[in-house]
Design an enzyme around this catalytic site. Structure first.
Site, PDB file in Angstrom:
ATOM      1  N   HIS A 148       0.862  -1.182   0.000  1.00 28.94           N
ATOM      2  CA  HIS A 148       0.000   0.000   0.000  1.00 28.94           C
ATOM      3  C   HIS A 148       0.888   1.217   0.000  1.00 28.94           C
ATOM      4  O   HIS A 148       1.832   1.317   0.785  1.00 28.94           O
ATOM      5  CB  HIS A 148      -0.883   0.005   1.247  1.00 28.94           C
ATOM      6  CG  HIS A 148      -1.948  -1.034   1.203  1.00 28.94           C
ATOM      7  ND1 HIS A 148      -3.010  -0.971   0.332  1.00 28.94           N
ATOM      8  CD2 HIS A 148      -2.122  -2.174   1.920  1.00 28.94           C
ATOM      9  CE1 HIS A 148      -3.792  -2.027   0.511  1.00 28.94           C
ATOM     10  NE2 HIS A 148      -3.277  -2.775   1.478  1.00 28.94           N
ATOM     11  N   CYS A 188      -0.648   2.064  -4.967  1.00 31.05           N
ATOM     12  CA  CYS A 188      -1.395   3.243  -5.382  1.00 31.05           C
ATOM     13  C   CYS A 188      -0.406   4.386  -5.554  1.00 31.05           C
ATOM     14  O   CYS A 188       0.558   4.489  -4.767  1.00 31.05           O
ATOM     15  CB  CYS A 188      -2.417   3.629  -4.294  1.00 31.05           C
ATOM     16  SG  CYS A 188      -3.582   2.307  -3.966  1.00 31.05           S
TER      17      CYS A 188
END
Lengths: 400, 406
Positions: free
Chosen positions: A166, A208
């Site tokens: 992440h 991301c």
């Protein structure tokens, strides 16, 4: 032990040769010719891979599968376990929630088990920390760290660094606990460059806003690619209904699909890989950063980073060539001034290495005559010995 | 077996076996029971290749054969026919030894003697595996044949050749010299002091040294140097550089030997071979052929790089001494020990090397059984050879007493 008596003489000779050699000839051109001989452009001699999955917990199954998928690909293309550093939290395969214990799958349908029985995880569980990662890259590890957990690269190593987890704008979350920033990685790479710990780095990241992670690099010879632009998310690709969570990320899935078509002898270039990116299918915009990379992308092979390919040169050997080569070797290994031909003595090896290039020019022309003479001499010896034995047998049978 | 055609037919069959190109499994060629680093076919081929390409074949420790093998097999290709011919020559020599011992031109037992050599599995299998021990055995048998027929020069030349091919055959020098000075006929029943002339023995010894020296010159010319081949082929028996497993005792002992004890124990093992010569020759000074037979048995159990061909020669030679059969005390035990060992050796070797389920100790234990088998054979032959002299127990006394030890 005869060579021991001649040791001082050998040492002096060696010293003289080294002095003459270093003063007379510059090293760079032959070295560049050697490394550029087959590979064309890359100049690397060994490949390493650092595969980092920075997440833990069951619901981050896909990050584990990402890293394991890359691991499998990189192993398939020839990088050995000793040259792969795999950092995983490694808590999904034997997780109580895993309906298929001991297995990790990257596709729904569960056809290929990435965990298997033969993987080597170097940093597992709570060892996957930012500090360990940076220490690994820069080589500033505690003396007690075993070899399998060190990045033992040199200035001819191509390193493939893959990170997944992440992330956000210029950061990557490590195990829900801490973060590493793009500046940290850039500085680590610069340290590696200063310490000559890599030839080229290929940095791939699937998180991301991944493309922000490579925006701060400033060291040469780094090619970077990421899965999504700033402000964009990277999405997972698919779920498996029985495992119950997403099993792979979109970007990594399509990269792995592309890599399935690659084998060790493939001449596919990095440009082909980047051209295969389809933002519609991946559902984000992957990016490439190649301004720090010296070579043209069409000339950089995928196997320069993903594979552990060694160069082999095969040329047809005729009988004459074999004779030439072997005559040459024997003559070079036992030159006149090395008195006792002990083939394993270091002096003989050094002498051979030093003598090789000097006698290169002179050895070629008188070769032909010498070979014929050697061949005849060998036959003469054989027939003489047969004649002696035959004569003895005949004499004993008939005369005595 | 008694017909005149039996031996020629057997010889033809052996030749046919070589001629017909049935595929000898590779496993046979590298089997550690049948070949050793001193006799291996692959090492010979490697040496030939190196020689043909102008590299000194003795550099690198691969080739441990004599240079005379190199010169022979670079002219004659090392095909199976050569081995078959060597086998036939050995069998023929054994038959001739038998005939000289019996002082007969031909006898009914010729076929049996020839069969004992040609069909002995301990000798047939190494021959099929193209192990050069066939040639070494052939040379030894030729030596004994010429010595038994009372032809000194060919015998001494053959002895020089067999010593050259395999250093440990030096043990046979003394009995062969004694045999040349006496006769091959069986004197076991009537032991007496050595009847030959010592002066003759000395002359023969010097002639042997001359032949040996000429062969060394021929070998040195072939190998292009003196010490390289001597260090590799003869030095191998003395220094034991290669610890490839074989049915002998030496290799295991020296795998676990500390370096600073190595020279001492190499000396001990080599001396162990040599100490048998004088006692056996003194005890059997009346029958030098029997002394040679016993020393072949010693070699067949305690040689440095043992293969099955060495006890095989000893067992085949039993056929030449039928007079001892009634006095062999535990022939069946020896036979069973040999059967036991010859079944266990390949089994434990496969279990250890191929499957990885056993370890070297299993294999060494089975080679110890082979050693016991060899030892049992030697001891029995030795006792029987001496027991004949005492004579058979008369019918009257048979239940009351028996000769146990002389």
């Amino acid at each position: 032990m005869q060579w021991l008596q001649h040791l001082p003489r050998h040492c002096l000779f060696l010293l003289a040769c080294l002095a003459a050699w270093t003063s007379a000839v510059s090293q760079d051109e032959p070295v560049a010719n050697f490394f550029g001989k087959h590979n064309g452009t890359s100049g690397h001699t060994n490949n390493w891979a650092v595969l980092v999955c920075a997440s833990r917990y069951w619901f981050n199954y896909r990050h584990m599968a990402n890293a394991l998928g890359m691991y499998r690909t990189v192993k398939r293309l020839g990088i050995p376990d000793s040259n792969i550093i795999l950092m995983l939290a490694d808590d999904v395969a034997c997780n109580a929630r895993n309906k298929f214990p001991g297995s990790v799958y990257a596709k729904s349908g569960r056809h290929l088990d990435l965990y298997g029985g033969n993987i080597e995880v170097d940093y597992r569980g709570y060892e996957v920390t930012v500090e360990n990662f940076i220490r690994l890259l820069t080589g500033r590890v505690d003396p007690s760290v075993p070899r399998s957990k060190r990045l033992l690269t040199d200035d001819r190593s191509n390193i493939f660094v893959y990170m997944t987890g992440h992330g956000g704008n210029e950061f990557l979350k490590f195990q829900d606990n801490e973060e590493i920033s793009a500046f940290d990685i850039a500085d680590a790479f610069e340290q590696m460059w200063q310490k000559k710990r890599y030839n080229e780095i290929f940095f791939m990241i699937d998180t991301c806003q991944a493309n922000t992670m490579y925006s701060q690099f400033y060291s040469p010879n780094i090619l970077a690619t990421g899965s999504s632009e700033i402000g964009e998310n990277s999405y997972s690709h698919e779920n498996d209904n029985d495992v119950g969570v997403s099993v792979i990320d979109s970007y990594t899935h399509f990269v792995l699909e592309f890599m399935e078509g690659i084998n060790k002898t493939s001449q596919v270039s990095m440009q082909d890989l980047f051209s295969s990116y389809d933002p519609v299918k991946i559902r984000s915009h992957p990016g490439v950063r190649s301004d720090l990379f010296q070579r043209p992308l069409e000339g950089a092979l995928v196997t320069d980073f993903f594979g552990g390919v060694s160069q082999a040169e095969i040329f047809p050997v005729t009988e004459e060539d074999a004779d030439t080569a072997l005559q040459y070797i024997t003559r070079v290994s036992f030159p006149d001034h090395v008195v006792h031909p002990d083939p394993v003595s270091p002096q003989a090896c050094h002498d051979q290495g030093v003598n090789t290039t000097r006698s290169n020019a002179t050895a070629l022309t008188p070769e032909k005559d010498n070979i014929m003479l050697d061949v005849r001499w060998k036959d003469i010896r054989k027939w003489t010995s047969i004649a002696i034995v035959g004569f003895l047998v005949g004499w004993v049978s008939f005369v005595r | 077996m008694e017909s005149l055609l039996f031996l020629p037919v057997l010889a033809t069959c052996r030749l046919l076996l070589a001629w017909v190109h049935f595929p000898v499994p590779d496993g046979l060629l590298i089997d550690h029971q049948l070949t050793s680093p001193l006799t291996s076919y692959f090492r010979l081929k490697e040496g030939l290749w190196l020689y043909n390409h102008g590299v000194d074949p003795y550099v690198g420790g691969i080739l441990k054969h004599s240079p005379l093998f190199l010169s022979l097999f670079s002219t004659v290709p090392p095909g199976r026919v050569a081995w078959a011919l060597s086998d036939i020559v050995g069998a023929w020599a054994l038959v001739r030894i038998w005939r000289s011992r019996q002082q007969l031109g031909q006898s009914r037992r010729d076929g049996l003697v020839g069969t004992a050599y040609l069909l002995n599995p301990y000798l047939l299998l190494p021959s099929l595996a193209s192990s050069t021990s066939t040639f070494e055995n052939g040379a030894v048998l030729l030596t004994l044949m010429f010595a038994a027929e009372g032809r000194p020069s060919p015998a001494l030349l053959a002895l020089a050749l067999s010593t050259h091919l395999s250093l440990t055959t030096l043990l046979l020098v003394v009995p062969v010299l004694m045999l040349l000075a006496t006769s091959p006929t069986s004197q076991l029943a009537s032991p007496r002091l050595f009847g030959g002339s010592y002066w003759k023995v000395l002359r023969y010894a010097s002639e042997f040294v001359v032949y040996w020296f000429v062969l060394v010159c021929a070998a040195s010319i072939m190998a292009g140097g003196v010490w390289n081949w001597m260090r590799e082929s003869w030095g191998a028996s003395l220094i034991l550089p290669d610890l490839t497993p074989n049915p002998g005792f030496w290799w295991y002992f020296f795998t676990e030997m500390f370096d600073h004890f190595r020279p001492f124990f190499l000396m001990v093992f080599s001396t162990h071979l040599v100490i048998y010569v004088m006692p056996v020759c003194i005890k059997f000074q009346h029958d030098a052929l029997y002394a040679a037979f016993l020393l072949l048995g010693i070699l067949g159990a305690f040689k440095p790089y043992l293969t099955l061909a060495d006890p095989g020669l000893f067992l085949s030679m039993f056929a030449v001494f039928p007079e001892i059969y009634p006095y062999l005390r535990h022939a069946i035990v020896t036979a069973l020990l040999h059967a036991h060992a010859s079944l266990l050796l390949p089994l434990f070797h496969a279990l250890w090397v191929i499957e990885g389920r056993g370890n070297a100790n299993f294999y060494y234990a089975s080679s110890l059984v082979m050693g016991i088998a060899g030892g049992a054979g030697i001891v029995d032959a030795c006792f029987a050879g001496m027991r004949i002299a005492v004579g058979s127990v008369p019918e009257v006394e048979r239940g009351k007493w028996e000769v146990i030890q002389q």
